[in-house]
Design an enzyme around this catalytic site. Structure first.
Site, PDB file in Angstrom:
ATOM      1  N   GLY A   1       0.856  -1.208  -0.056  1.00  0.00           N
ATOM      2  CA  GLY A   1      -0.076   0.128   0.095  1.00  0.00           C
ATOM      3  C   GLY A   1       0.674   1.341  -0.070  1.00  0.00           C
TER       4      GLY A   1
ATOM      5  CG  ASP B   1      -3.043  -8.940   6.255  1.00  0.00           C
ATOM      6  OD1 ASP B   1      -2.074  -9.274   6.258  1.00  0.00           O
ATOM      7  OD2 ASP B   1      -3.266  -7.761   6.825  1.00  0.00           O
TER       8      ASP B   1
ATOM      9  CE  LYS C   1      -1.041  -7.226   9.757  1.00  0.00           C
ATOM     10  NZ  LYS C   1      -0.452  -7.657   8.495  1.00  0.00           N
TER      11      LYS C   1
END
Length: 256
Positions: free
Chosen positions: A43, A160, A215
């Protein structure tokens, strides 16, 4: 021979030395007979490119809102620069890596997660043949989180979640590397292990926030599907990964 999927975030890719240290650990794991697959987001590289092109990027519940017109930038940052940067670090560390994406070889199928998020997808495990072929050839697959729908629409998948699906695809152990030692309590102390009730309570209390929410939920989903604990650990100490694979307490263990 054990198989482990390691999820990397953008932070470890920003600096050469931590990334090289990680790949040296990967080389050591291979020498000990472990097979390794890396899955990455990135990101921070997307943010850099967005800013460079003066594009506004919002987030909803920790996920990036991605209009289709932003996808050339997102794909270039993740499947392009970030992916090949990792392959470069691998080469410098003596690791034979091959960069691919969730969209390649039919390894996953993907659908739109939420129309409000735009070209953001959720994916499912499909055909492991490509990844298995790379592993059989002694290579380390480096998989970016860009997927593709049945109609051919490129979709941005949370890193994730991508790692979770690849672990499911291969029935592998999963380690989610973070910039913290694991999940921390309200006093910033490491929590050795968590189950679903504990995760939901910490989210409700505002202790688990932002990117740690997907996550921990991704780790829980994988722990359930594979019926084994999933580790959330710090990328700054990759040398601990070998101990983790031997059952030593490292980071936070998410229990099924």
């Amino acid at each position: 021979m054990s198989l482990v999927v390691i999820k990397l975030g953008g932070a470890v890719m920003e600096q050469a030395e931590p990334a090289l240290k990680l790949f040296r650990t990967v080389a050591d794991l291979q020498a000990k007979g472990h097979q390794v697959v890396l899955v990455h987001g990135g990101g921070i590289f997307v943010e850099q490119q967005m800013q460079a092109q003066q594009l506004v990027s919002d987030k909803l519940d920790g996920l990036r809102v991605t209009p289709d017109e932003h996808m050339p930038v997102v794909v270039g940052a993740l499947a392009g620069y970030a992916n090949k940067l990792l392959v470069s670090y691998a080469k410098q560390s003596g690791v034979d890596a091959c960069g691919i994406s969730l969209a390649d070889g039919g390894i996953t199928t993907a659908t739109v997660l939420n129309p409000k998020l735009g070209a953001v997808g959720t994916c499912q495990a499909a055909d492991p043949a490509l990844v298995q072929a790379l592993l059989s050839a002694g290579k380390v697959p480096v998989i970016s989180s860009i997927a593709m729908s049945a109609e051919g629409r490129l979709l941005n998948v949370n890193g994730d979640d991508a790692a979770t699906v690849i672990a499911q695809l291969l029935s592998a152990d999963l380690v989610l590397l973070s910039d913290v030692d694991g999940v921390l309590d309200g006093n910033k102390q490491l929590i050795p292990q968590l189950d679903e009730a504990g995760i939901e309570q910490l989210i409700a209390d505002g202790v688990i926030t932002d990117g740690m929410i997907p996550k921990t939920k991704a780790a829980l989903a994988t722990a359930r599907s594979l019926s084994r604990p999933i580790a959330v650990a710090n990328w700054r100490y990759p040398e601990r990964l070998a101990g983790l694979l031997q059952g030593e307490p490292v980071g936070t263990r998410i229990l099924p």
